[in-house]
Design a protein around this motif. Structure first.
Motif, PDB file in Angstrom:
ATOM      1  N   VAL A 117      -8.954  -1.543 -10.214  1.00 40.07           N
ATOM      2  CA  VAL A 117      -7.937  -0.493 -10.039  1.00 40.07           C
ATOM      3  C   VAL A 117      -7.705  -0.232  -8.549  1.00 40.07           C
ATOM      4  O   VAL A 117      -6.557  -0.129  -8.082  1.00 40.07           O
ATOM      5  CB  VAL A 117      -8.379   0.808 -10.744  1.00 40.07           C
ATOM      6  N   SER A 118      -8.794  -0.116  -7.794  1.00 39.89           N
ATOM      7  CA  SER A 118      -8.672   0.179  -6.356  1.00 39.89           C
ATOM      8  C   SER A 118      -7.987  -0.972  -5.612  1.00 39.89           C
ATOM      9  O   SER A 118      -7.136  -0.742  -4.746  1.00 39.89           O
ATOM     10  CB  SER A 118     -10.049   0.448  -5.757  1.00 39.89           C
ATOM     11  N   PHE A 119      -8.347  -2.212  -5.958  1.00 35.85           N
ATOM     12  CA  PHE A 119      -7.713  -3.343  -5.280  1.00 35.85           C
ATOM     13  C   PHE A 119      -6.226  -3.430  -5.632  1.00 35.85           C
ATOM     14  O   PHE A 119      -5.397  -3.762  -4.784  1.00 35.85           O
ATOM     15  CB  PHE A 119      -8.434  -4.651  -5.630  1.00 35.85           C
ATOM     16  N   GLU A 120      -5.894  -3.115  -6.894  1.00 37.21           N
ATOM     17  CA  GLU A 120      -4.474  -3.090  -7.291  1.00 37.21           C
ATOM     18  C   GLU A 120      -3.728  -2.032  -6.467  1.00 37.21           C
ATOM     19  O   GLU A 120      -2.614  -2.279  -5.981  1.00 37.21           O
ATOM     20  CB  GLU A 120      -4.356  -2.775  -8.789  1.00 37.21           C
ATOM     21  N   ASN A 121      -4.318  -0.867  -6.323  1.00 38.04           N
ATOM     22  CA  ASN A 121      -3.691   0.203  -5.532  1.00 38.04           C
ATOM     23  C   ASN A 121      -3.508  -0.225  -4.083  1.00 38.04           C
ATOM     24  O   ASN A 121      -2.463   0.023  -3.469  1.00 38.04           O
ATOM     25  CB  ASN A 121      -4.544   1.477  -5.577  1.00 38.04           C
ATOM     26  N   PHE A 122      -4.516  -0.871  -3.534  1.00 38.53           N
ATOM     27  CA  PHE A 122      -4.465  -1.311  -2.145  1.00 38.53           C
ATOM     28  C   PHE A 122      -3.342  -2.323  -1.925  1.00 38.53           C
ATOM     29  O   PHE A 122      -2.619  -2.280  -0.920  1.00 38.53           O
ATOM     30  CB  PHE A 122      -5.815  -1.922  -1.748  1.00 38.53           C
ATOM     31  N   LEU A 123      -3.189  -3.244  -2.909  1.00 41.78           N
ATOM     32  CA  LEU A 123      -2.215  -4.332  -2.757  1.00 41.78           C
ATOM     33  C   LEU A 123      -0.767  -3.885  -2.946  1.00 41.78           C
ATOM     34  O   LEU A 123       0.160  -4.679  -2.750  1.00 41.78           O
ATOM     35  CB  LEU A 123      -2.560  -5.457  -3.732  1.00 41.78           C
ATOM     36  N   LYS A 124      -0.577  -2.618  -3.290  1.00 39.39           N
ATOM     37  CA  LYS A 124       0.794  -2.095  -3.396  1.00 39.39           C
ATOM     38  C   LYS A 124       1.442  -1.928  -2.023  1.00 39.39           C
ATOM     39  O   LYS A 124       2.670  -1.837  -1.916  1.00 39.39           O
ATOM     40  CB  LYS A 124       0.785  -0.756  -4.128  1.00 39.39           C
TER      41      LYS A 124
END
Length: 1019
Positions: free
Chosen positions: A524-531
């Motif tokens: 979840v955190s990596f997905e948020n970061f990659l936005k």
């Protein structure tokens, strides 16, 4: 009676006859000696002194003792010795005087010797003999000659008062009067009795012999009397009447007269025309011309004269340095001005100049930096020295700012805590944050952590949030991901700033979760970061990799494939790893063809990859599963052939053996099993190979062959196996479950002692080494790690190599570490361990002065696609340093330039030093000094490099012909930085060279005598 008379007459006649004969013989002898004597006198008068001396010496030997002839011969022998300049001439004259104290020639002898030395311009010798002359025995004319010549000799010997006494009686003499009057006036002039000198000189001013000299002396006397207008008028009339070689002194008087009348533009050409004493100027000469230019606002020329004033401390030099500082300021050369004002501020000849110079020095230290002391220290010293200064408040406000400007956050905290004020208290939190970041960058994490905690007390939201962020980052780096995650998560919820510093917060939360194996939250955190669409590619690629790993860990293989594919398609860092993971993901969703395609890509599409052996092993296993045995064998064969050091090799041999066994090819199966036991004895794979071979032998009915074979295997003990297994099972259980390290150590030690060649020897030694390492008993761990490594490559060898290398590196045992790291590089499966090996081989080779190998490994590291900035800088600095050591200055300069672009802290200071060094070598002195000034202004807290760079600055100034700055810099290094012995010795050497050169043209400079200490250090 008659007879008696006759007898007496006979006796008388006999006596008379005898006397006559004897007298006749003596007369003949004496006549012969006198003839020789007269001939010798003729030779003497004809200046044939050598021949004459031979004759006189012969006469002296034969003449009657005590006779006048013997005395005269000794006299002339001595006179010949004087004229022939024989070493013993003085002794012969003294011997003559001693042996003939009543000789009439005694006084004449002494006077003659004195006159002879006088005529040969040996005044000191002449004076010694004149002082022996008894004037009472001289004629009136000889007495005058004696006085004149003694007076002249006293002048030459610089004994002017005695010379004056000798000339005074001769002033009105017809023969000696003019000469005596000249010297009498000259003596008065030298003794600064200008009234007597002037009146005496005027009496003989028309004497052609002394006209030139007297004209100059009268002009100088007018100058000494302050008659400057007259000096200019008369000097201009005189100057062209003098020979060109004699005009220098007249020019000096005219120039100084204009100078004293404050007519500086008129003074300059005459001051410049002065050629100095014996071709040398002194500091006063340089000051006057420099000041004249200064008053014309010609600061460049003023500097070129002021800066030659070195090696003296007096009123003139203090003024010169103060005005030199002003000149530099007018030309915006602040560092140079700082140095000049510092020197002026350290002299007490003019208190007003001293205080004003100190103020300028303090302000410039703040503006341009100070290499000798911290700027804050300079400012505080000014406040202490001048508490009533009108600039007190201004300087006081600069103290804290100076700490921050110099990045001396440690000093700032000390000052702020000592000077408790409301304003200072509010700054403590902010400065704590900066100091913490500084320590973090220097990898001093434990020291940094409490400073970030202190920073959280700030009333400034931005400072408070940054402190929390760095606290969490530090906790993560200290292997406390749980606490780090808590801090990062809490900060994200309350974050109000949109500062770039917080851009990586989701990335860091993702990593914290990933480390804690909270893979779903990590994803979840990596997905948020990659936005964020503005991410740097390296960070972005890494985030996709970790996102893929997170999905892979929670078995969401489709999402993992999507994340990995993004990296592969953009040719990102670790694309080979992403491609491998795609293959593995397809395997888990049972799409074996897609898995095979992905793994084949790893083998064929990536020229450099550490995963090729992994891919081949997985390909072989996959082909085995789908019954494509030929392809499986090809994959195993390629792995065995191309990757002989692969960690998968023993497993591949066992599995290929099983594949042959399944194909009923017992012979090839046994070959693979036996190859496993031969290459990897005592490994778990070897035991598995023995068990599988046993089945083959049983199937073939060859049990005896099996027994014979295993009898030759040292790691197989068929008798004690039950006890061995039981003992090890107890120890292994404690290893995994017990919390008391000493309890685990006892259990494992018991097994290794009881079964030194036991079935589980490999595991037991590894477990024991591992627990000793964790308990920080490194010395004991070494032997057990070495036991593991003696078993060849095995599943524990990689970690053992890494840990053993780490132990040797911590102890600075680089030779031992290199041997281990060499093997680790060859055998490591983990990319991290390969990098660990190569990076430490790079450092180890550098530390052991194997500079070429160090450079080779540094370049290996730089060739990698993904590299953190710290390691990249390490590799570049090793290449730079090693190249410098091997005198490959072109490469050294290239890499130091690269390091400088990204470096921080001490590394930046080092890179700037070498930047300045190379510019100095290329005679780019101004640019080199700018680099040094940058280092001093921004990195002076790294004292060694700041001080060392000042050597370069000294050389630069001398190259720019700024002698003052060059000597100032070097003298201050010697005075202020005795803790850096190598730098001080280099400074002494440079200073000695400069002063030797300058003494050739400046009378005020004294060359440095090489002391014993310096000589010893040179050796």
């Amino acid at each position: 009676m008659k007879f008696v008379f006759i007898k007496k007459r006979f006796i008388t006649c006999f006596l008379l006859l005898t006397v006559f004969v004897g007298y006749s013989q003596q007369t003949i002898v004496e006549t012969n000696i006198f003839t020789k004597y007269n001939n010798a006198i003729k030779l003497f008068n004809n200046k044939a002194y050598a021949a004459a001396q031979t004759s006189f010496m012969a006469i002296n030997e034969t003449a009657t003792l005590g006779s006048n002839l013997k005395a005269d011969a000794a006299y002339y022998d001595a006179m010949c010795a004087v004229r022939l300049k024989q070493p013993d001439a003085d002794k012969k004259v003294l011997a003559f005087i001693e042996e003939n104290p009543n000789s009439s020639k005694k006084n004449t002898a002494v006077f003659t010797v004195a006159n002879y030395y006088f005529a040969n311009k040996k005044a000191a010798y002449a004076l010694k003999w004149y002082q022996k002359v008894d004037a009472a025995y001289l004629s009136k004319e000889d007495k005058k000659e004696l006085d004149f010549k003694m007076g002249y000799s006293y002048v030459i010997s610089n004994n002017l008062p005695l010379a004056k006494e000798k000339f005074l009686p001769l002033i009105n003499d017809a023969k000696y009067g003019n000469d005596a009057r000249y010297y009498y006036g000259y003596i008065a002039y030298k003794l600064e009795d200008y009234g007597i000198a002037e009146s005496t000189f005027k009496e003989i001013a028309d004497n052609e012999t002394y006209r030139v000299e007297i004209s100059y002396y009268l002009l100088d006397i007018s100058f000494q009397a302050g008659k400057f207008e007259r000096c200019i008028k008369v000097g201009k009339e005189l100057i062209n009447t003098f020979p060109r070689k004699d005009r220098s002194e007249i020019s000096k008087i005219i120039g100084e007269s204009y100078f004293n009348l404050e007519k500086y533009s008129e003074a300059i050409p005459y001051l410049k025309a002065y050629t100095g004493k014996k071709g040398k100027w002194n500091n006063t000469d340089f000051y006057q011309l420099g000041y004249a230019y200064y008053k014309q606002n010609d600061f460049e020329n003023a500097i070129s004269n002021f800066n030659k004033i070195i090696d003296e401390k007096n009123f003139i030099s203090q003024n010169a340095y103060y005005h030199l500082g002003e000149c530099y300021l007018n030309l915006e050369k602040k560092t140079e001005a700082l140095n000049a004002f510092k020197t002026a501020s350290e002299m007490d000849f003019d208190r007003k100049i001293k205080e004003d110079a100190a103020l300028n020095y303090a302000k410039l230290s703040y503006e341009a930096g100070n290499p000798f002391k911290s700027v804050a220290e300079v400012l505080q010293e000014y406040l202490k020295e001048y508490p009533k200064s009108t600039a007190y408040e201004e300087i006081n406000d600069l103290v804290v700012s100076s700490f921050l400007h110099q990045q001396d956050f440690k000093g700032a905290l000390v000052f702020l805590n000592e000077k408790k004020t409301e304003k200072n208290n509010s700054l403590i939190s902010e400065v704590s944050l900066y100091r913490g970041i500084q320590l973090f960058n220097d990898q001093k994490l434990q020291e940094a952590l409490p400073l970030f905690v202190a920073g959280k007390k700030s009333t400034d939201v931005s400072i408070r949030e940054k402190s929390k962020y760095w606290e969490a980052e530090t906790l993560y780096q200290l292997d406390n991901p749980k606490e780090a995650l808590s801090k990062f998560t809490a900060l994200k919820k309350e974050l109000k700033s949109k500062d770039e510093d917080f851009k990586l917060i989701d990335y860091n939360i993702g990593y914290s979760n990933f480390t804690l194996k909270n893979y779903a939250n990590a994803a979840v955190s990596f997905e948020n970061f990659l936005k964020d669409g503005s991410l740097e590619k390296d960070i972005k690629d890494d985030a996709y990799i970790r996102l893929g790993d997170s999905y892979f860990a929670i078995r969401n293989y489709r999402s993992a494939i999507d994340a990995y594919t993004t990296v592969v398609n953009t040719y990102g860092a670790e694309a080979d790893y992403a491609q491998y993971q795609i293959g593995m993901s397809y395997g888990f969703i049972e799409d074996n063809q897609a898995k095979i395609t992905a793994l084949t890509n790893v083998v064929n599409k990536y020229q450099i990859s550490n995963l090729k052996d992994d891919a081949l092993f997985q390909l072989a296993n996959t082909y085995t599963v789908i019954k494509e045995n030929n392809n499986a064998h090809n994959a195993y064969d390629r792995l065995i052939e191309k990757h002989p050091n692969s960690i998968f090799l023993p497993k591949a041999l066992v599995r290929q053996g099983l594949l042959y066994y399944s194909e009923n090819d017992s012979k090839k199966a046994l070959e693979k099993f036996k190859q496993t036991t031969s290459q990897f004895p005592n490994s778990p794979d070897a035991f598995e190979a023995v068990a599988n071979a046993r089945n083959v032998y049983i199937d073939n009915g060859n049990l005896n062959e099996y027994v014979d074979w295993i009898s030759g295997l040292k790691f197989i003990n068929v008798t004690d196996s039950d006890l061995d297994n039981t003992t090890f099972a107890v120890a292994e259980k404690k290893y995994f479950e017990a919390k008391d390290g000493s309890e685990i150590i006892r259990a494992l030690s018991k097994y290794t002692i009881s079964f030194p060649e036991g079935i589980h020897k490999l595991k037991a030694n590894y477990y024991l080494a591992d627990i000793l390492f964790k308990e920080k008993e490194f010395n004991k761990a070494i032997a057990y790690y070495q036991n593991v490594l003696e078993e060849g490559q095995n599943e524990y060898s990689e970690d053992s190599l890494a840990k053993l290398a780490q132990i040797f590196l911590e102890r600075d045992e680089f030779e031992n570490a290199i041997q281990i790291l060499d093997r680790l590089e060859l055998e490591a499966y983990s990319t991290e361990n390969v990098l660990f090996a190569q990076s430490n081989l790079m450092k180890g080779y550098y530390e052991t002065e194997a500079y070429d190998q160090a450079i080779t490994y540094a370049k290996k590291i730089l060739a990698k696609e993904k590299l953190n900035s710290q390691l990249e800088n390490d590799a570049k600095i090793i290449i730079a340093r090693a190249s410098f050591k091997t005198e490959d200055f072109y490469t050294a300069e290239e890499y130091y330039t690269e390091v400088e672009r990204k470096a921080t802290g001490e590394l930046k200071a080092e890179a700037l030093f070498y930047n300045a060094f190379f510019k100095n070598q290329q005679e780019e002195y101004l640019d080199s000094n700018k680099t040094v000034q940058n280092l001093i202004a921004n990195y002076s807290s790294y004292k060694y490099w700041a001080v060392k760079s000042y050597i370069i600055m000294g050389k630069n100034y001398y190259g720019l012909q700024d002698v003052y700055q060059a000597t100032f810099v070097l003298e201050n290094i010697i005075k202020n930085f005795t803790q850096f012995e190598d730098i001080v010795e280099e400074a002494k050497k440079e200073l000695k060279t400069i002063k030797e050169n300058e003494a050739k043209t400046n009378n005020s400079v004294t060359p440095i005598k090489e002391d014993n200490t310096f000589k010893n250090n040179k050796k």
